[in-house]
Structure formats: structure tokens, C-alpha cells
Design a protein around this motif. Structure first.
Motif, PDB file in Angstrom:
ATOM      1  N   UNK A 109       8.738   1.621   1.242  1.00 39.67           N
ATOM      2  CA  UNK A 109       9.675   1.102   0.290  1.00 39.67           C
ATOM      3  C   UNK A 109       9.996  -0.392   0.461  1.00 39.67           C
ATOM      4  N   UNK A 110      10.464  -0.777   1.782  1.00 39.30           N
ATOM      5  CA  UNK A 110      10.927  -2.082   2.113  1.00 39.30           C
ATOM      6  C   UNK A 110       9.644  -2.759   1.839  1.00 39.30           C
ATOM      7  N   UNK A 111       8.426  -2.535   2.219  1.00 35.07           N
ATOM      8  CA  UNK A 111       7.290  -3.469   1.945  1.00 35.07           C
ATOM      9  C   UNK A 111       6.756  -3.562   0.574  1.00 35.07           C
ATOM     10  N   UNK A 112       6.999  -2.507  -0.092  1.00 34.32           N
ATOM     11  CA  UNK A 112       6.599  -2.389  -1.603  1.00 34.32           C
ATOM     12  C   UNK A 112       7.734  -3.356  -2.249  1.00 34.32           C
ATOM     13  N   UNK A 113       9.055  -3.245  -1.957  1.00 35.87           N
ATOM     14  CA  UNK A 113      10.072  -4.255  -2.531  1.00 35.87           C
ATOM     15  C   UNK A 113      10.011  -5.531  -2.463  1.00 35.87           C
ATOM     16  N   UNK A 114       9.032  -6.214  -1.655  1.00 35.23           N
ATOM     17  CA  UNK A 114       8.692  -7.504  -1.415  1.00 35.23           C
ATOM     18  C   UNK A 114       8.231  -8.139  -2.641  1.00 35.23           C
ATOM     19  N   UNK A 115       7.596  -7.357  -3.455  1.00 34.59           N
ATOM     20  CA  UNK A 115       6.910  -7.972  -4.591  1.00 34.59           C
ATOM     21  C   UNK A 115       5.671  -8.388  -4.324  1.00 34.59           C
ATOM     22  N   UNK A 116       4.541  -8.573  -5.060  1.00 38.62           N
ATOM     23  CA  UNK A 116       3.235  -9.200  -5.327  1.00 38.62           C
ATOM     24  C   UNK A 116       2.334  -8.358  -4.312  1.00 38.62           C
ATOM     25  N   UNK A 117       2.586  -7.335  -3.885  1.00 38.83           N
ATOM     26  CA  UNK A 117       1.930  -6.451  -2.755  1.00 38.83           C
ATOM     27  C   UNK A 117       2.177  -5.036  -2.966  1.00 38.83           C
ATOM     28  N   UNK A 118       1.121  -4.166  -2.457  1.00 34.24           N
ATOM     29  CA  UNK A 118       1.730  -2.733  -2.718  1.00 34.24           C
ATOM     30  C   UNK A 118       0.516  -1.791  -1.873  1.00 34.24           C
ATOM     31  N   UNK A 119       1.383  -0.853  -1.438  1.00 37.81           N
ATOM     32  CA  UNK A 119       0.855   0.107  -0.577  1.00 37.81           C
ATOM     33  C   UNK A 119       1.009   1.573  -1.167  1.00 37.81           C
ATOM     34  N   UNK A 120       0.083   2.287  -1.811  1.00 34.18           N
ATOM     35  CA  UNK A 120       0.158   3.517  -2.259  1.00 34.18           C
ATOM     36  C   UNK A 120      -0.309   4.529  -1.600  1.00 34.18           C
ATOM     37  N   UNK A 121       0.574   5.551  -1.183  1.00 34.70           N
ATOM     38  CA  UNK A 121      -0.036   6.699  -0.180  1.00 34.70           C
ATOM     39  C   UNK A 121       0.285   8.088  -0.873  1.00 34.70           C
ATOM     40  N   UNK A 122      -0.634   8.980  -0.294  1.00 37.08           N
ATOM     41  CA  UNK A 122      -0.350  10.503  -0.684  1.00 37.08           C
ATOM     42  C   UNK A 122       1.074  10.957  -0.200  1.00 37.08           C
ATOM     43  N   UNK A 123       1.311  12.160  -0.679  1.00 36.38           N
ATOM     44  CA  UNK A 123       2.797  12.450  -0.333  1.00 36.38           C
ATOM     45  C   UNK A 123       2.894  12.908   1.324  1.00 36.38           C
ATOM     46  N   UNK A 124       4.059  12.593   1.822  1.00 41.03           N
ATOM     47  CA  UNK A 124       4.483  12.965   3.117  1.00 41.03           C
ATOM     48  C   UNK A 124       4.533  14.264   3.207  1.00 41.03           C
ATOM     49  N   UNK A 125       4.034  14.759   4.662  1.00 41.87           N
ATOM     50  CA  UNK A 125       4.273  15.936   5.051  1.00 41.87           C
ATOM     51  C   UNK A 125       3.076  17.146   4.456  1.00 41.87           C
ATOM     52  N   UNK A 126       2.054  16.395   3.845  1.00 42.72           N
ATOM     53  CA  UNK A 126       1.138  17.395   3.205  1.00 42.72           C
ATOM     54  C   UNK A 126      -0.321  17.504   3.917  1.00 42.72           C
ATOM     55  N   UNK A 127      -1.188  18.485   3.797  1.00 43.37           N
ATOM     56  CA  UNK A 127      -2.279  18.408   4.604  1.00 43.37           C
ATOM     57  C   UNK A 127      -3.169  17.775   4.176  1.00 43.37           C
ATOM     58  N   UNK A 128      -4.364  17.182   4.988  1.00 45.20           N
ATOM     59  CA  UNK A 128      -5.311  16.276   4.474  1.00 45.20           C
ATOM     60  C   UNK A 128      -6.772  16.859   5.202  1.00 45.20           C
ATOM     61  N   UNK A 129      -7.595  16.424   4.757  1.00 48.17           N
ATOM     62  CA  UNK A 129      -9.046  16.916   5.495  1.00 48.17           C
ATOM     63  C   UNK A 129      -9.686  15.536   5.622  1.00 48.17           C
ATOM     64  N   UNK A 130     -10.651  15.671   6.659  1.00 49.07           N
ATOM     65  CA  UNK A 130     -11.544  14.599   6.760  1.00 49.07           C
ATOM     66  C   UNK A 130     -12.179  14.165   5.726  1.00 49.07           C
ATOM     67  N   UNK A 131     -12.208  12.634   5.476  1.00 50.13           N
ATOM     68  CA  UNK A 131     -12.690  12.133   4.253  1.00 50.13           C
ATOM     69  C   UNK A 131     -11.799  12.204   3.040  1.00 50.13           C
ATOM     70  N   UNK A 132     -10.557  12.477   3.092  1.00 51.34           N
ATOM     71  CA  UNK A 132      -9.586  12.445   2.079  1.00 51.34           C
ATOM     72  C   UNK A 132      -9.129  10.897   2.138  1.00 51.34           C
ATOM     73  N   UNK A 133      -8.609  10.302   0.753  1.00 48.92           N
ATOM     74  CA  UNK A 133      -8.180   9.194   0.794  1.00 48.92           C
ATOM     75  C   UNK A 133      -6.408   9.214   1.245  1.00 48.92           C
ATOM     76  N   UNK A 134      -6.037   8.569   2.020  1.00 45.83           N
ATOM     77  CA  UNK A 134      -4.841   8.542   2.587  1.00 45.83           C
ATOM     78  C   UNK A 134      -3.839   7.469   1.806  1.00 45.83           C
ATOM     79  N   UNK A 135      -4.372   6.254   1.675  1.00 47.03           N
ATOM     80  CA  UNK A 135      -3.593   5.222   0.945  1.00 47.03           C
ATOM     81  C   UNK A 135      -4.526   4.085   0.611  1.00 47.03           C
ATOM     82  N   UNK A 136      -3.998   3.384  -0.442  1.00 41.47           N
ATOM     83  CA  UNK A 136      -4.465   2.053  -1.000  1.00 41.47           C
ATOM     84  C   UNK A 136      -3.812   0.854  -0.993  1.00 41.47           C
ATOM     85  N   UNK A 137      -4.235  -0.145  -0.418  1.00 43.53           N
ATOM     86  CA  UNK A 137      -3.585  -1.404  -0.315  1.00 43.53           C
ATOM     87  C   UNK A 137      -4.146  -2.644  -1.216  1.00 43.53           C
TER      88      UNK A 137
END
Length: 339
Positions: A109-137
Motif C-alpha cells: 500500500x505504501x508503494x502504491x500510495x506514491x502515485x504514478x506507479x502500481x503493483x497489483x497482486x493476488x490475495x494474500x495467504x492463498x494457494x498458487x500453482x506453477x505458472x500462475x500470475x502472482x502480480x503485475x507492475x
């Protein structure tokens, strides 16, 4: 922005989209804003009628979106993940291993609050599989000040914003209680459900012991499984507050530390979580796990399989999003349950 001849544009960055029209064949964007011009692009650009181009003029202290996206990627990256190709100034992080995704929400949240930049992630504490998208920047504008990206690095700190805790192999013991099952008055339907859910992970079921409601026998059965090498004990039955439901007290009598008896999740309010010698999870599962599609067990099991220690605060936080809507077609985990 600077105007230059197309034949001199190799290596420069386009400041706008360029459309290509071929009658009866194509009309669309041939080159997108942010594209870096290559030698092979020159004949195509000339065929479109672009004798001149408007390109981004490199200035001291300014970064192109691709450069900035790499910085954001580096803020996030950790073991068991890799980057996608940079596309339109965006980099995605891809899982290289099955596990539980952990996100430092406060720093994100601190990084995303700086403005003009973004990091979007999947939800915390959830299972992921090999090949899944985790985040986008990515950054929002085409260019950004180096100073702002330096600030993002400072705010993010020394540790990556996300990580994957890989699932571990676990030996599991199942203890089922209830006189109705013990004496054969009804068929055990709990065991098959538990085995089916465990089969989604790397587990070895050491066995299932079916007992009546004698708390001493339940306690001993749990200890016997631990002595056999069990790394996870799952107890089913006897988890309500009726006087003859003795599983919670039997678990406590093993010496295990009770984290919580009860959870703000429906289905799953009568769930019990404990740890034997602070390392071996002993779970007491309520009856809903036997018949409901998804319950508290589905929220907790992935973290248990990744050796992610669950606290009372973790369970309390499940109240927000802890109401399963029991949809006719279950889409879990791609729904709001547990988020």
C-alpha cells in the motif's frame, strides 16, 4: 517529445500509437506507444507513410516505463518466481512452484500510495500453482522521474513484497470420533472427504482411527499417530458444545497449545486449531466439512501444508470475507470466500 526522421529512429521510443490500414485486410495499431524502434520496423513505418516520428527524448533523471517496470519487479521478486516479457511497460511475476502466496500488504500500500506507479497482486495467504500470475507492475505515464522510483525502493524496504511458501510433504493421521460411527450405526462419510482434500497436496495418510467419545482414547490415538511420525493430525467429529462431544478436551489433553476453538467463518465456526510442541498442527474439524463444498478447512489447509504458522490474529481476520455464499456452481478460490 522530439520529431526525427524515421530512418534515424532505431533505438528510440515511440510517444504514441501508430495505426496501419490495409484495405479489406487490416485496420489497427501496428506500433504501440512505448515501442522501441528496431531496424526491421523501418520499412513497415515507411510503408505506412511515416517519414517522421515523434519519439521520447531521453533526459537525465527520467526513466522510460520499461525501465521503471523493472524496478517495480525487483521490489517484488523472490524465490520460486520469474518475470514475464515486458509488454506495454508491464511486467508480471509468474509462479515457478506450487505454494502459498504471501503479500506484505502494508508495504504494498505504501508503494502504491506514491502515485504514478502500481503493483497489483493476488490475495494474500492463498494457494498458487506453477505458472500462475502472482502480480503485475507498471508505471502510469510513459516516463517517470528516477527520484520517484528511488522513493519506491526506499518505501518498499530491503525485503521483497511477495513470496511463495512451497507446499511440503506431510504424513497425516486422521482420528474420527462418534459412537454412531464406532458401533457401525452409520457409515463414516468424513474420512473420504478428508482424503479427497488431502489428495490435492503431497500427503501420505498413515491411517484413520475410528473411536467412540472416550476422551482418553482420543488423546492416546493422537499421540500414537505422532509417535508414528505424523506431521499433521486431523480430528473429525465431536466438535460441538454438547456434553458428549469430547474431542476439544481430548486434543488439549495431549499437551497441544490451543490457538483457537472457534473461527469467524461460515461454514466452519466450530473449528479448532492447535499445535503440538509448537510444530505439529492438530486440527479439529466441525461437521460442516463433511457436507459443505468449501469451509474453514479449505482456507487453513494450504497454509498448514506450507508450514505457515497460523495465529489467533490470522483466524480473527478471516471474519472479513469469511461468509461462504454456497453458490450452486462453486468457483473457489476464484471468489470472495476467505478474502
Amino acid at each position: 517529445m522530439k520529431k526525427i526522421k524515421t530512418k534515424e529512429a532505431v533505438g528510440h521510443v515511440l510517444c504514441h500509437d501508430i495505426t496501419q490500414i490495409i484495405k479489406g485486410v487490416k485496420k489497427g495499431v501496428a506500433f504501440k506507444k512505448g515501442h522501441i524502434v528496431t531496424e526491421e520496423d523501418i520499412p513497415v513505418l515507411l510503408s505506412i507513410g511515416k517519414e517522421n516520428l515523434y519519439i521520447w527524448e531521453k533526459r537525465e533523471g527520467m526513466l522510460h516505463e520499461n525501465e521503471a517496470a523493472k524496478i517495480l519487479y525487483n521490489i517484488c521478486k523472490n524465490d520460486y518466481m520469474c518475470p514475464s516479457e515486458i509488454k506495454e511497460g508491464k511486467i508480471e511475476l509468474i509462479a515457478e512452484k506450487d505454494g502459498v502466496l504471501k503479500v506484505d500488504i502494508e508495504r504494498l500500500c505504501k508503494v502504491n500510495s506514491l502515485g504514478e506507479m502500481m503493483i497489483a497482486t493476488r490475495h494474500n495467504n492463498f494457494p498458487v500453482k506453477k505458472g500462475d500470475k502472482l502480480a503485475g507492475t507498471r508505471i502510469i505515464p510513459l516516463v517517470i522521474e528516477q527520484e520517484k522510483m528511488d522513493k519506491a525502493v526506499e518505501v518498499a524496504g530491503d525485503k521483497p513484497l511477495i513470496k511463495i511458501m512451497p507446499f511440503k510433504h506431510k504424513k497425516v493421521g486422521i482420528v474420527t470420533t462418534g459412537s454412531e460411527v464406532f458401533y457401525g450405526r452409520i457409515k463414516d462419510t468424513f474420512g473420504p472427504v478428508i482424503r479427497e482434500k488431502l489428495a490435492e497436496y503431497d500427503t501420505e495418510v498413515l491411517g484413520q482411527k475410528i473411536l467412540n467419545d472416550n476422551p482418553n482414547e482420543i488423546t492416546q490415538a493422537i499421540k500414537d499417530f505422532i509417535n508414528e511420525g505424523a506431521e499433521l493430525i486431523i480430528c473429525t467429529g465431536g466438535m460441538s458444545v454438547d456434553p458428549d462431544d469430547t474431542t476439544p478436551s481430548a486434543i488439549k489433553n495431549t499437551g497441544a497449545k490451543i490457538v483457537s476453538y472457534g473461527a469467524p467463518v461460515l461454514p466452519g465456526a466450530m473449528f479448532l486449531l492447535s499445535y503440538y510442541k509448537n510444530t505439529i498442527p492438530i486440527l479439529g474439524l466441525p461437521g460442516c466439512v463433511m457436507y459443505a463444498k468449501r469451509t474453514i478447512f479449505d482456507l487453513v489447509l494450504p497454509r498448514v501444508m506450507a508450514d505457515d504458522k497460523i495465529t489467533l490474529e490470522d483466524l480473527a481476520s478471516l471474519g472479513h470475507g469469511g461468509l461462504c455464499l454456497s453458490c450452486d456452481v462453486c468457483s473457489f478460490p476464484n471468489c470472495g470466500f476467505g478474502k
